[in-house]
Design a protein around this motif. Structure first.
Motif, PDB file in Angstrom:
ATOM      1  N   ALA A 185     -39.270  -9.962 -25.818  1.00 33.31           N
ATOM      2  CA  ALA A 185     -39.291 -10.078 -24.356  1.00 33.31           C
ATOM      3  C   ALA A 185     -39.930 -11.401 -23.941  1.00 33.31           C
ATOM      4  CB  ALA A 185     -40.056  -8.904 -23.747  1.00 33.31           C
ATOM      5  N   ALA A 186     -40.966 -11.800 -24.677  1.00 30.78           N
ATOM      6  CA  ALA A 186     -41.635 -13.072 -24.381  1.00 30.78           C
ATOM      7  C   ALA A 186     -40.719 -14.259 -24.635  1.00 30.78           C
ATOM      8  CB  ALA A 186     -42.908 -13.192 -25.214  1.00 30.78           C
ATOM      9  N   LYS A 187     -39.730 -14.050 -25.485  1.00 30.88           N
ATOM     10  CA  LYS A 187     -38.742 -15.102 -25.763  1.00 30.88           C
ATOM     11  C   LYS A 187     -37.561 -15.037 -24.809  1.00 30.88           C
ATOM     12  CE  LYS A 187     -39.900 -15.320 -30.693  1.00 30.88           C
ATOM     13  NZ  LYS A 187     -40.424 -16.708 -30.691  1.00 30.88           N
ATOM     14  N   GLY A 188     -37.669 -14.159 -23.780  1.00 24.28           N
ATOM     15  CA  GLY A 188     -36.638 -14.074 -22.750  1.00 24.28           C
ATOM     16  C   GLY A 188     -35.497 -13.123 -23.046  1.00 24.28           C
ATOM     17  N   LYS A 189     -35.655 -12.294 -24.075  1.00 23.35           N
ATOM     18  CA  LYS A 189     -34.581 -11.368 -24.445  1.00 23.35           C
ATOM     19  C   LYS A 189     -34.680 -10.078 -23.630  1.00 23.35           C
ATOM     20  CE  LYS A 189     -33.183 -14.200 -27.633  1.00 23.35           C
ATOM     21  NZ  LYS A 189     -31.947 -15.001 -27.409  1.00 23.35           N
ATOM     22  N   SER A 190     -33.526  -9.585 -23.198  1.00 23.68           N
ATOM     23  CA  SER A 190     -33.470  -8.313 -22.494  1.00 23.68           C
ATOM     24  C   SER A 190     -33.539  -7.173 -23.505  1.00 23.68           C
ATOM     25  CB  SER A 190     -32.158  -8.201 -21.703  1.00 23.68           C
ATOM     26  OG  SER A 190     -31.055  -8.172 -22.605  1.00 23.68           O
ATOM     27  N   MET A 244     -29.928  -5.540 -30.223  1.00 22.34           N
ATOM     28  CA  MET A 244     -28.968  -6.161 -31.139  1.00 22.34           C
ATOM     29  C   MET A 244     -29.683  -6.947 -32.230  1.00 22.34           C
ATOM     30  SD  MET A 244     -25.908  -7.520 -28.629  1.00 22.34           S
ATOM     31  CE  MET A 244     -25.028  -8.173 -30.051  1.00 22.34           C
ATOM     32  N   LEU A 245     -30.779  -7.583 -31.885  1.00 22.23           N
ATOM     33  CA  LEU A 245     -31.515  -8.404 -32.849  1.00 22.23           C
ATOM     34  C   LEU A 245     -32.292  -7.576 -33.861  1.00 22.23           C
ATOM     35  CD1 LEU A 245     -32.849 -11.086 -30.348  1.00 22.23           C
ATOM     36  CD2 LEU A 245     -31.324 -11.553 -32.274  1.00 22.23           C
ATOM     37  N   VAL A 271     -42.008  -6.047 -16.884  1.00 24.39           N
ATOM     38  CA  VAL A 271     -41.975  -6.705 -18.192  1.00 24.39           C
ATOM     39  C   VAL A 271     -42.499  -8.130 -18.079  1.00 24.39           C
ATOM     40  CG1 VAL A 271     -40.477  -7.550 -20.039  1.00 24.39           C
ATOM     41  CG2 VAL A 271     -40.100  -5.276 -19.087  1.00 24.39           C
ATOM     42  N   ALA A 272     -42.180  -8.801 -16.963  1.00 25.10           N
ATOM     43  CA  ALA A 272     -42.675 -10.168 -16.775  1.00 25.10           C
ATOM     44  C   ALA A 272     -44.201 -10.184 -16.725  1.00 25.10           C
ATOM     45  CB  ALA A 272     -42.103 -10.742 -15.476  1.00 25.10           C
ATOM     46  N   GLN A 273     -44.785  -9.209 -16.026  1.00 23.55           N
ATOM     47  CA  GLN A 273     -46.244  -9.126 -15.978  1.00 23.55           C
ATOM     48  C   GLN A 273     -46.814  -8.760 -17.346  1.00 23.55           C
ATOM     49  OE1 GLN A 273     -47.867  -6.135 -13.354  1.00 23.55           O
ATOM     50  NE2 GLN A 273     -49.871  -7.136 -13.254  1.00 23.55           N
ATOM     51  N   LEU A 274     -46.093  -7.900 -18.061  1.00 24.35           N
ATOM     52  CA  LEU A 274     -46.493  -7.516 -19.416  1.00 24.35           C
ATOM     53  C   LEU A 274     -46.609  -8.750 -20.308  1.00 24.35           C
ATOM     54  CD1 LEU A 274     -46.892  -5.500 -21.813  1.00 24.35           C
ATOM     55  CD2 LEU A 274     -44.379  -5.419 -21.979  1.00 24.35           C
TER      56      LEU A 274
END
Length: 234
Positions: free
Chosen positions: A185-190, A196-197, A221-224
């Motif tokens: 998530a920190a790398k911008g993945k949904s 998938m990864l 999630v952004a705040q996380l």
């Protein structure tokens, strides 16, 4: 198994305490059909270990200085490549002390396995072992030597970082899976992209993120991600 190794590397790099690394290694070991794992670093006569072996065996091993005669350690230093082993081969190759070591190891459920050694700096050797109580371990699922070496290095360097890091409050500790999903998530993945990864179900990924938000008291999630960065978790 390629996916499992990739997941182990990801979880090791996402870990922020030893408990999380142990959890990742235990998950991987079980997925490969092993019961125990042991990370060992040797430098001269000094050893540092991080493992899931029975505490009684750990005490016996260190007190008896068994790293001097342990055939797995000796073979790892000699070969410096991934290899499988079985305790049934040991008695014919050594002294009564070695036979005693072999019998005690088997008594504690360590009879066969696979070891991945990596040469470290200043004459040190790191090795990661997965062990089984079976007479012969099934190593067919652990074939990618390069990824296995990457896993050892990821664990080694993460342990060094953790040793120097500030300890997070217990209620804020994340599980290995929660931390891995947070890293993506920190790398911008949904959540679907993370699924998938990692090979995890998308709804399960979302569940891990929700649990992480709850632990870090984040509304989104952004705040996380922002809170995790503030605390040095990513």
């Amino acid at each position: 198994m390629d996916g499992d190794l990739r997941s182990l590397i990801d979880m090791a790099e996402a870990a922020h305490d030893e408990r999380m690394i142990k959890g990742a290694l235990k998950t991987f070991a079980n997925a490969c059909g092993f019961e125990r794992f042991a990370y060992l670093q040797t430098e001269g006569l000094e050893i540092r270990t991080f493992n899931s072996y029975p505490e009684e065996w750990q005490g016996v091993y260190l007190e008896s200085q068994y790293s001097r005669i342990d055939p797995v350690v000796t073979e790892a230093k000699r070969r410096m490549e991934m290899f499988s082993w079985t305790a049934d081969d040991w008695p014919a190759r050594g002294t009564s002390e070695l036979r005693r070591f072999r019998d005690q190891a088997i008594d504690h459920g360590i009879r066969s396995g696979v070891t991945i050694p990596v040469e470290g700096s200043f004459g040190s050797t790191m090795m990661l072992t997965f062990a089984s109580s079976a007479q012969t371990a099934d190593v067919s699922k652990l074939q990618d030597a390069q990824k296995a070496i990457r896993a050892v290095l990821a664990i080694h360097y993460r342990l060094k970082i953790i040793a120097a890091a500030t300890i997070v409050a217990p209620k804020r500790l994340l599980s290995p899976r929660e931390a891995m999903c947070l890293m993506w998530a920190a790398k911008g993945k949904s959540a679907p992209e993370t699924a998938m990864l990692t090979g995890i179900n998308p709804r399960t990924v979302q569940h891990y993120l929700d649990k992480a938000r709850e632990k870090l008291e984040a509304a989104t999630v952004a705040q996380l991600v922002a809170i995790a960065k503030d605390h040095g978790l990513v």
